[in-house]
Structure formats: C-alpha cells, structure tokens
Design an enzyme around this catalytic site. Sequence first.
Site, PDB file in Angstrom:
ATOM      1  N   ASN A 163       0.807  -1.234   0.000  1.00 45.39           N
ATOM      2  CA  ASN A 163       0.000   0.000   0.000  1.00 45.39           C
ATOM      3  C   ASN A 163       0.836   1.279   0.000  1.00 45.39           C
ATOM      4  O   ASN A 163       0.426   2.276  -0.569  1.00 45.39           O
ATOM      5  CB  ASN A 163      -1.036  -0.015   1.133  1.00 45.39           C
ATOM      6  CG  ASN A 163      -0.426  -0.060   2.507  1.00 45.39           C
ATOM      7  OD1 ASN A 163       0.737  -0.416   2.666  1.00 45.39           O
ATOM      8  ND2 ASN A 163      -1.198   0.297   3.501  1.00 45.39           N
ATOM      9  N   GLU A 261       4.929  -3.517  12.244  1.00 40.39           N
ATOM     10  CA  GLU A 261       3.929  -2.482  11.927  1.00 40.39           C
ATOM     11  C   GLU A 261       2.776  -3.206  11.258  1.00 40.39           C
ATOM     12  O   GLU A 261       2.851  -3.550  10.080  1.00 40.39           O
ATOM     13  CB  GLU A 261       4.534  -1.435  10.980  1.00 40.39           C
ATOM     14  CG  GLU A 261       5.691  -0.657  11.567  1.00 40.39           C
ATOM     15  CD  GLU A 261       5.246   0.380  12.582  1.00 40.39           C
ATOM     16  OE1 GLU A 261       4.033   0.664  12.668  1.00 40.39           O
ATOM     17  OE2 GLU A 261       6.100   0.901  13.304  1.00 40.39           O
ATOM     18  N   CYS A 295      -3.128   1.738   6.564  1.00 34.56           N
ATOM     19  CA  CYS A 295      -3.256   1.081   7.873  1.00 34.56           C
ATOM     20  C   CYS A 295      -3.808   2.030   8.929  1.00 34.56           C
ATOM     21  O   CYS A 295      -4.393   1.592   9.905  1.00 34.56           O
ATOM     22  CB  CYS A 295      -1.913   0.538   8.309  1.00 34.56           C
ATOM     23  SG  CYS A 295      -0.630   1.788   8.271  1.00 34.56           S
ATOM     24  N   GLU A 469       8.649   3.538  14.214  1.00 38.32           N
ATOM     25  CA  GLU A 469       9.418   3.954  13.038  1.00 38.32           C
ATOM     26  C   GLU A 469       9.363   5.471  12.921  1.00 38.32           C
ATOM     27  O   GLU A 469       8.361   6.096  13.271  1.00 38.32           O
ATOM     28  CB  GLU A 469       8.856   3.294  11.778  1.00 38.32           C
ATOM     29  CG  GLU A 469       9.033   1.783  11.799  1.00 38.32           C
ATOM     30  CD  GLU A 469       8.747   1.123  10.457  1.00 38.32           C
ATOM     31  OE1 GLU A 469       7.825   1.546   9.749  1.00 38.32           O
ATOM     32  OE2 GLU A 469       9.463   0.162  10.129  1.00 38.32           O
TER      33      GLU A 469
HETATM   34  P1  NAD Z   1       0.656  -8.984   3.932  1.00 33.41           P
HETATM   35  O1  NAD Z   1       0.893  -9.314   5.358  1.00 33.41           O
HETATM   36  O2  NAD Z   1      -0.206  -9.869   3.135  1.00 33.41           O
HETATM   37  O3  NAD Z   1       2.037  -8.892   3.159  1.00 33.41           O
HETATM   38  C1  NAD Z   1       3.096  -8.090   3.599  1.00 33.41           C
HETATM   39  C2  NAD Z   1       4.395  -8.684   3.119  1.00 33.41           C
HETATM   40  O4  NAD Z   1       4.585  -9.943   3.731  1.00 33.41           O
HETATM   41  C3  NAD Z   1       4.480  -8.906   1.618  1.00 33.41           C
HETATM   42  O5  NAD Z   1       5.769  -8.565   1.177  1.00 33.41           O
HETATM   43  C4  NAD Z   1       4.229 -10.389   1.481  1.00 33.41           C
HETATM   44  O6  NAD Z   1       4.813 -10.955   0.336  1.00 33.41           O
HETATM   45  C5  NAD Z   1       4.894 -10.900   2.729  1.00 33.41           C
HETATM   46  N1  NAD Z   1       4.447 -12.222   3.171  1.00 33.41           N
HETATM   47  C6  NAD Z   1       3.267 -12.829   2.940  1.00 33.41           C
HETATM   48  N2  NAD Z   1       3.249 -14.036   3.533  1.00 33.41           N
HETATM   49  C7  NAD Z   1       4.435 -14.187   4.157  1.00 33.41           C
HETATM   50  C8  NAD Z   1       5.024 -15.208   4.956  1.00 33.41           C
HETATM   51  N3  NAD Z   1       4.381 -16.346   5.222  1.00 33.41           N
HETATM   52  N4  NAD Z   1       6.274 -15.001   5.445  1.00 33.41           N
HETATM   53  C9  NAD Z   1       6.919 -13.855   5.174  1.00 33.41           C
HETATM   54  N5  NAD Z   1       6.435 -12.878   4.424  1.00 33.41           N
HETATM   55  C10 NAD Z   1       5.190 -13.025   3.932  1.00 33.41           C
HETATM   56  O7  NAD Z   1       0.124  -7.471   3.924  1.00 33.41           O
HETATM   57  P2  NAD Z   1      -0.272  -6.586   2.651  1.00 33.41           P
HETATM   58  O8  NAD Z   1      -1.579  -7.073   2.132  1.00 33.41           O
HETATM   59  O9  NAD Z   1       0.866  -6.466   1.714  1.00 33.41           O
HETATM   60  O10 NAD Z   1      -0.452  -5.156   3.336  1.00 33.41           O
HETATM   61  C11 NAD Z   1      -1.631  -4.736   3.928  1.00 33.41           C
HETATM   62  C12 NAD Z   1      -1.523  -4.882   5.452  1.00 33.41           C
HETATM   63  O11 NAD Z   1      -0.418  -4.121   5.909  1.00 33.41           O
HETATM   64  C13 NAD Z   1      -2.727  -4.294   6.160  1.00 33.41           C
HETATM   65  O12 NAD Z   1      -3.104  -5.153   7.208  1.00 33.41           O
HETATM   66  C14 NAD Z   1      -2.199  -2.973   6.701  1.00 33.41           C
HETATM   67  O13 NAD Z   1      -2.876  -2.490   7.837  1.00 33.41           O
HETATM   68  C15 NAD Z   1      -0.791  -3.308   7.017  1.00 33.41           C
HETATM   69  N6  NAD Z   1       0.018  -2.100   7.076  1.00 33.41           N
HETATM   70  C16 NAD Z   1       0.476  -1.673   8.286  1.00 33.41           C
HETATM   71  C17 NAD Z   1       1.221  -0.510   8.375  1.00 33.41           C
HETATM   72  C18 NAD Z   1       1.749  -0.017   9.683  1.00 33.41           C
HETATM   73  O14 NAD Z   1       2.643   0.814   9.664  1.00 33.41           O
HETATM   74  N7  NAD Z   1       1.264  -0.494  10.810  1.00 33.41           N
HETATM   75  C19 NAD Z   1       1.508   0.211   7.216  1.00 33.41           C
HETATM   76  C20 NAD Z   1       1.034  -0.257   5.993  1.00 33.41           C
HETATM   77  C21 NAD Z   1       0.292  -1.431   5.937  1.00 33.41           C
END
Ligand code: NAD
Length: 489
Positions: A163, A261, A295, A469
């Site tokens: 995102n 995060e 997020c 962060e």
């Molecule tokens: P996601 O958890 O599906 O994926 C994030 C990353 O993890 C990707 O690079 C993905 O390839 C990787 N990944 C997936 N499965 C994995 C595994 N088993 N082991 C290691 N890596 C793995 O999240 P997304 O859909 O890319 O992002 C959206 C989510 O991120 C939402 O829940 C959002 O709230 C959160 N987010 C949080 C913040 C924050 O700062 N708190 C900021 C942005 C997004």
Amino acid sequence: MNTFTLDDIKVAGWLKEANYVAGNWVGADDGSTYDVEDPATGTRVGTIPWVSGAETGRAIDAAQEAFLTWSMTTAAERAEKLQRMAQLVRDNLDILATMLTLEQGKPLAEARGEMKLGADYIQWFAEEARRINGEIIPSPWKDRQILVTREPVGVVGAISPWNFPFSMLSRKVAPALAAGCTIVIKPSEFTPYSGLLYAVLAERAGIPAGVVNVVTGDGAAVGGELTRNPLVRKITFTGSTRVGKLLYKQSADSMKKLSMELGGNAPTIVFDDADLNLAVETAVAGKFRNSGQTCVCTNRFYVQDRIYEEFARRLTDRVKKLKVDNGLKEGAEQGPLINLAAVEKVESQVEDAKAKGGRVLLGGKRHELGATFYEPTVIADATPEMLIAREETFGPVAALFRFKEEYEAVEAANATEFGLAAYFYTRDLARIFRVSRAIQSGMIGINAGVITTAEAPFGGVKDSGLGREGSAHGIEEYLNLKYLSLAGL
Ligand code: NAD
C-alpha cells in the site's frame, strides 16, 4: 507535473526486472519469474524474479560480509550516502511517482506525496546517523567508569506491503543504514519496483555492494529464510497482523530483534462540539487517501447523536465530489484497489452491513470504470455486529456509528484487538486530554486526519504491533546497547 511512459522509466533505469545481491543484478536460480500488473487496467507492467530460500540465503551472506566494513564507516560517511539517496528521489520525483502509480494504482498526486515522504524519512535518518551517542553513567565503584555504546544490530531483514511500497521501506532502510546495519529487502509481490528502487538508489548513491540487497518472490519462502537464518539479527515487518504473528513466532528460535507495523481498525470520534467543516474535510482526506488502503485510515466513525444526521449529510456531499479515475489521469482522486481480492473483501463487508440494517447513503457497489474500482461509499446506522466494525476494511467505505455519551464512544473505540491510530474531533480542551488518555492507540489525531511525518514516532499497540518507526526513536530499533565496565582507574 511532467508526464512519463513505462518505456521512459525503463530507459532511465529506474524500473529493474532483476534482484540485487552483492552488488549484482541477478535472476532466480531456476529462472522463475512473476508478472506484475497495473491494478487499474490489468496490463503487464513487467516481470520480476520469483526466488525462494537459497537466493535469500546468498543475499544474507552478502549482507553479512558487507556489514564487516559498513559498520566500521564513520557516521558522516553513512549520512552523506543517505543524503544522496534522498536527493536522487527529490530530483526524480515525477518519474518515480509514475512508476509507483503504474504498479500500485494510487493517483499521481498521492504517489508524488509518497515519494516525497520517503525522501523525508531518508533525510531524517541521514541526520540522525550523527547523533548515535553513547553514555557515561556515574559509577558505584571508585576505580571504575561505566560506559555505554550503541552498536548496529547486524544484518536486517525487511519485509514490506503494497500500500505504501516506497515510504514504508524508507523508514526501515534509512535507519538501518544510518545505524551501520546492512539489509535484505523483500518487497510485496504486487509492488516490487518501488522496493527494487532502493537497490538502484544505493547503486547510484555509491553505497558499497552488499549493504543493500533486494530479493523478490515467494513471501513464505523468503520470509522463512530471513527468520530462520541466524545471521539475520533483526526483522522489520510492515503488513498484516496474520503474517506479523507468524514472523514473530518464526524469529523466536534465533532470538531476533523485531519491529512489527501491523494492521489497524482506526476509530474516528466526532463529538457534537466539533468544527464540522474541519471534521468532514480532514476525515475525508484521512479515510479516502489511497482509496482507503491505509493502515491508519478510519474504519469506524462514531458520531454523537445530536449532529449525526448533519455530519452524515455533509460527509456524503463531500465524498460524492471525489473523482474516481485511473491514477495516471490528471485530477484523479480515487484510483483502483490493489486487486480483485481486495474488492471482494470490501464487497463482502458492505453486503454484510446492508443485511444487518446498514443504510447506504452513497456508493455501495463496484464502479463502472473496471473490476478493481469501487465506488466511494458511506454507510449509516452501522452496528457492532457488522464485519466492518471488527475487520480492517482496506477500501473506500465510511461506516457511521451513533453514540450518546463520551464514555460510550471511548469504549466502542477501544473494543478492538487493534491499536494503531485513532482520531477525534472536539473543541473542549479538558475532553482532549481525557479522551487522549483513555484511547488505546499508538497514535492519535486530534482535530487532524493525516498525521504521518518523519519527525513523529509511528507505531501501534495491541495487535497493531511493536516498535516505532520515524522520529529519534526509530533508529533505536537498529541498535544494541553495550555496557563497558572499565576498572583500575
Ligand atoms: P501482507 O501481510 O499480506 O504482506 C506483507 C508482506 O509480507 C508482503 O511482502 C508479502 O509478500 C509478505 N508475506 C506474505 N506471507 C508471508 C510469509 N508467510 N512469510 C513472510 N512474508 C510473507 O500485507 P499486505 O496485504 O501487503 O499489506 C496490507 C496490510 O499491511 C494491512 O493489514 C495494513 O494495515 C498493514 N500495514 C500496516 C502498516 C503499519 O505501519 N502499521 C503500514 C502499511 C500497511
């Protein structure tokens, strides 16, 4: 803003279809690749390597080798390299923003804002590199001095979401490098180019081979190796709570330092003494930015009884004006969602809300522009039984709940396992302090809808994660304290 085509971006060398390990551009061992699609049109943007554990292991080895020399550089040298990275981003804002929009979908103006925010974080940590001070603590022994130094943790594994594919990594890569750590980055498979960009920037800024490595591919396989490998001393992850918890568990065996995060379910409370124009204007910016795929964006609006209908009317009028279009088009304010699965999730929450008595004031269905576009939506009469009250929506839907008393709103706001961001609107100073103290959240916007900045600590409590962060605190995540007891003085 200058306009660029995909070819322009490729010719200028910003879009790389290879991984970067030990200063070399490489593919997967078995030649596997993966197509990256423009979420607005479904057309192919490019192809990236699809790697797994073996390639990741070699990237970790390269980072470990580079750590031996990078960690011994002066803070001024590291700061200078990071400043160059930040400047490269600023000098190429429009072309880099176009690349971001092509793979992520957000409107160009927002993409530009994200690139600029990323440059701000890099600049901030370039400055912080020179302030990693030690301590001398008064000693209980007459003949000794107690010294404390701060040392880089070692190799860092960074995993990032789609995102904010550039700015989320800036607050991982920059503090890691500033501290003297080296890094292996795994960007989201949906938006790899904004992650691979760190390799291009490192190369152009003259950062030595092996300090920054980027691998693209299977999340589970790459993440499995990053968490298993004992050479990696820190995992920094931004993404879903589900994957965050998995990485937390996987990192236990090698006792890594962690920053998480994770997901949010932000409440916005609008009290009846609020400035409604300000509340509507800033809440729309906070809620509908990145088509609601943020997020920290509001998932639940709690609006006080006396102003409920008025707020609903004004919000609906304002949201109606948002221009939905391909993010590359001039004036677009709402782009597509990242993929069909994201649209289906939004759809299921809206259908569930409708079935449970939700009143659709605006939108509530897919947009005619294409399968990944969803109409900006406002739903009144939301209740705690609805999915939208409990789950992160990650889409352009504003759900309005009604409350009577202050304590009810605070209780409802806290009735979630998440605690990332919260917002409230009021002109009562005593209430500002009372409610700020009562809300369980890492960040609170008071009469403000957008609060992210390099100067402030970003992060959550409860299931929204751990660590911070940005700000002066953000670099601590990449440092270990070392205590020296110097006797015989
Ligand atoms: P996601 O958890 O599906 O994926 C994030 C990353 O993890 C990707 O690079 C993905 O390839 C990787 N990944 C997936 N499965 C994995 C595994 N088993 N082991 C290691 N890596 C793995 O999240 P997304 O859909 O890319 O992002 C959206 C989510 O991120 C939402 O829940 C959002 O709230 C959160 N987010 C949080 C913040 C924050 O700062 N708190 C900021 C942005 C997004």
